[in-house]
Design an enzyme around this catalytic site. Structure first.
Site, PDB file in Angstrom:
ATOM      1  N   VAL A 107      -9.247  22.264   5.681  1.00  0.00           N
ATOM      2  CA  VAL A 107      -8.434  23.435   5.369  1.00  0.00           C
ATOM      3  C   VAL A 107      -9.140  24.362   4.393  1.00  0.00           C
ATOM      4  CG1 VAL A 107      -6.287  24.179   4.235  1.00  0.00           C
ATOM      5  CG2 VAL A 107      -6.238  22.316   5.924  1.00  0.00           C
ATOM      6  N   GLU A 108      -9.771  23.812   3.384  1.00  0.00           N
ATOM      7  CA  GLU A 108     -10.378  24.629   2.335  1.00  0.00           C
ATOM      8  C   GLU A 108     -11.646  25.349   2.781  1.00  0.00           C
ATOM      9  OE1 GLU A 108      -9.481  25.604  -0.579  1.00  0.00           O
ATOM     10  OE2 GLU A 108      -7.793  24.331  -1.068  1.00  0.00           O
TER      11      GLU A 108
END
Length: 196
Positions: A107-108
């Protein structure tokens, strides 16, 4: 993406990790600019730490399951095993599920070690540079995957201790969105879809 207020027990804990866990259980959340305990800083400084033979043996089956899954993120095949090995070790050192760390990285940064957000967060786990002043060595490179994993796992573990094991609140703290659930839902969704 992460904001400035964001981003840190297995049976084989080292003395540094044990000191970190003991501190985390009784600590309040860090405040920007506040001096953090030396136990947390020591854990970050020990990037070449050796892990127990048990931990090294238990890495194998996990690596075999995760390596093909990591391929979909265009990580070069020859680098996948090394990255997964470091994720596994850093997650266990911090008392975190390695597959959750993979979901957070997805996600990051989508597994791009040189990623930099518009807010200035850097690397795989999108660490804000102020953490180097708070916890690190004078010349830490947050684009170095090993150092970035050490910071991210340590900081997430700290927030998990602050939130007494509540992953939703710890993940929201990591992202700087405490009180909201959209970020933890994204992480847990990625975990269920790709890493479980």
């Amino acid at each position: 993406m992460s904001c400035p207020g964001a981003k840190g027990s297995s049976a084989s804990l080292t003395s540094a990790a044990l000191a970190l866990v003991c501190w985390m259980v009784s600590a309040s959340p860090p405040v920007f600019g506040a001096t953090l305990p030396s136990s947390l800083r020591f854990t970050l400084e020990d990037a070449t730490e050796r892990h127990s033979p048990f931990l090294q043996q238990s890495t194998g089956p996990w690596l075999e399951r995760m390596e093909p899954r990591l391929g979909r993120f265009a990580v070069i095949r020859s680098q996948r095993g090394e990255l997964l090995h470091h994720v596994y070790q850093e997650a266990h050192l911090a008392g975190l599920p390695p597959s959750l760390v993979l979901a957070l990285i997805e996600v990051e940064s989508a597994f791009q070690p040189d990623a930099v957000s518009s807010a200035g967060a850097v690397g795989l786990m999108q660490i804000m540079p102020f953490w180097v002043r708070e916890l690190g060595l004078p010349a830490d490179d947050l684009k170095d995957p090993v150092r970035n994993l050490r910071y991210g796992c340590t900081i997430l573990a700290h927030y998990l201790a602050v939130e007494k094991g509540d992953f939703t609140r710890a993940l929201a703290r990591y992202n700087g969105s405490l009180g909201e659930t959209w970020y933890p839902e994204r992480i847990l969704g990625a975990w269920r879809q790709h890493w479980r």
